[in-house]
Design a protein around this motif. Sequence first.
Motif, PDB file in Angstrom:
ATOM      1  N   UNK A   1      -0.193 -15.432  -4.631  1.00  0.00           N
ATOM      2  CA  UNK A   1      -1.500 -15.868  -4.118  1.00  0.00           C
ATOM      3  C   UNK A   1      -2.635 -15.550  -5.089  1.00  0.00           C
ATOM      4  N   UNK A   2      -2.291 -14.988  -6.248  1.00  0.00           N
ATOM      5  CA  UNK A   2      -3.298 -14.758  -7.276  1.00  0.00           C
ATOM      6  C   UNK A   2      -3.923 -13.379  -7.287  1.00  0.00           C
ATOM      7  N   UNK A   3      -3.422 -12.462  -6.454  1.00  0.00           N
ATOM      8  CA  UNK A   3      -3.960 -11.092  -6.448  1.00  0.00           C
ATOM      9  C   UNK A   3      -3.587 -10.399  -7.755  1.00  0.00           C
ATOM     10  N   UNK A   4      -4.562  -9.710  -8.361  1.00  0.00           N
ATOM     11  CA  UNK A   4      -4.318  -8.983  -9.600  1.00  0.00           C
ATOM     12  C   UNK A   4      -3.743  -7.603  -9.293  1.00  0.00           C
ATOM     13  N   UNK A   5      -2.982  -7.081 -10.233  1.00  0.00           N
ATOM     14  CA  UNK A   5      -2.332  -5.786 -10.058  1.00  0.00           C
ATOM     15  C   UNK A   5      -2.712  -4.833 -11.185  1.00  0.00           C
ATOM     16  N   UNK A   6      -2.957  -3.579 -10.811  1.00  0.00           N
ATOM     17  CA  UNK A   6      -3.078  -2.520 -11.794  1.00  0.00           C
ATOM     18  C   UNK A   6      -1.695  -2.106 -12.289  1.00  0.00           C
ATOM     19  N   UNK A   7      -0.736  -2.123 -11.352  1.00  0.00           N
ATOM     20  CA  UNK A   7       0.655  -1.807 -11.679  1.00  0.00           C
ATOM     21  C   UNK A   7       1.580  -2.590 -10.757  1.00  0.00           C
TER      22      UNK A   7
END
Length: 317
Positions: free
Chosen positions: A118-124
């Motif tokens: 869904x396009x959510x960004x991740x730090x890890x």
Amino acid sequence: MTDPSTYKFNHTMLRVKDPKASLAFYQDQLGMTVLKTWDFPEAKFCLYFLAYDGPKALNAGKDWSDREGILELTHNYGTEDDAEYKVSTGNADPYRGFGHICVSVDNIDLVCDKLIDSGVKFQKKLTDGRQKDIAFALDPDGYWVELIWSRTPKVENVTDPSSYRLNHTMIRVRDPEKSLKFYQDVLGMKLLRTAEHEAAKFTLYFLGYNNDPNFVVNSGIGVHNFEGVLELTWNWGTEKDPEFKGYHNGNDQPQGFGHICVTVDDLDAACERFEKLGVNWKKRLTDGRMKNVAFILDEDNYWVEVIQNDVIKKHTN
């Protein structure tokens, strides 16, 4: 009289730039429900209280003041249109302090895949680094949201957001001995688990209001499926380092994280007890216009809001 065993770690407050974007993330992506909205047009800010409230939620249907695992989003009017406005997430020097909130889920692999799609960004991501069982998603303001498995049975290709938990809030502390004393002796929390990471030279302490007589500290059983847990992160040596200037509390500029909140059985009696214990106050009940909230300061100058649990007793103010 006041009984700390009845206290609850009610909520964690974060300031947000754009409430529409934040509400969409926490509701649509993470499955939370808005329990309550308080708008203060004269002061030009609005508060949104979200929690897991579905059929399998730990605190489903409870009054907002009588539950744990609530997220308070604070929006100051106009920030969404201010190109210069940006929150401090607490994870970048020199403003480190607050670390993250954590959501435990029933199927972490599927949840992470859905968020990525869904396009959510991740730090890890789960595949990053050595720890393959945790991930850190980023909300629209860049706050870190840890994702862990709740240790409940997995069903392949199925996830039910009503079973998720707002499990814990992490803050960094300089001196664990002093911080543990504050949260245990003053606020009445209990130590649930300690995790020492010798290679990385840090220790995690998990505390909460757990009244299960059969619970065994450090057993690991159940903690992933709790709500209302506070994680204290101690990086070894900070308590002895004369060059260490302390952590950012989120309320000094630049702002971001605001406070954690504890609801109590008797607000007046609890504040009298805190006074006798010699706490440092940010705001007593008698200060200012709002006579139904108090703020005390912990050992690292983080704010702890104290309010009445209305199910136990209605406060006169």
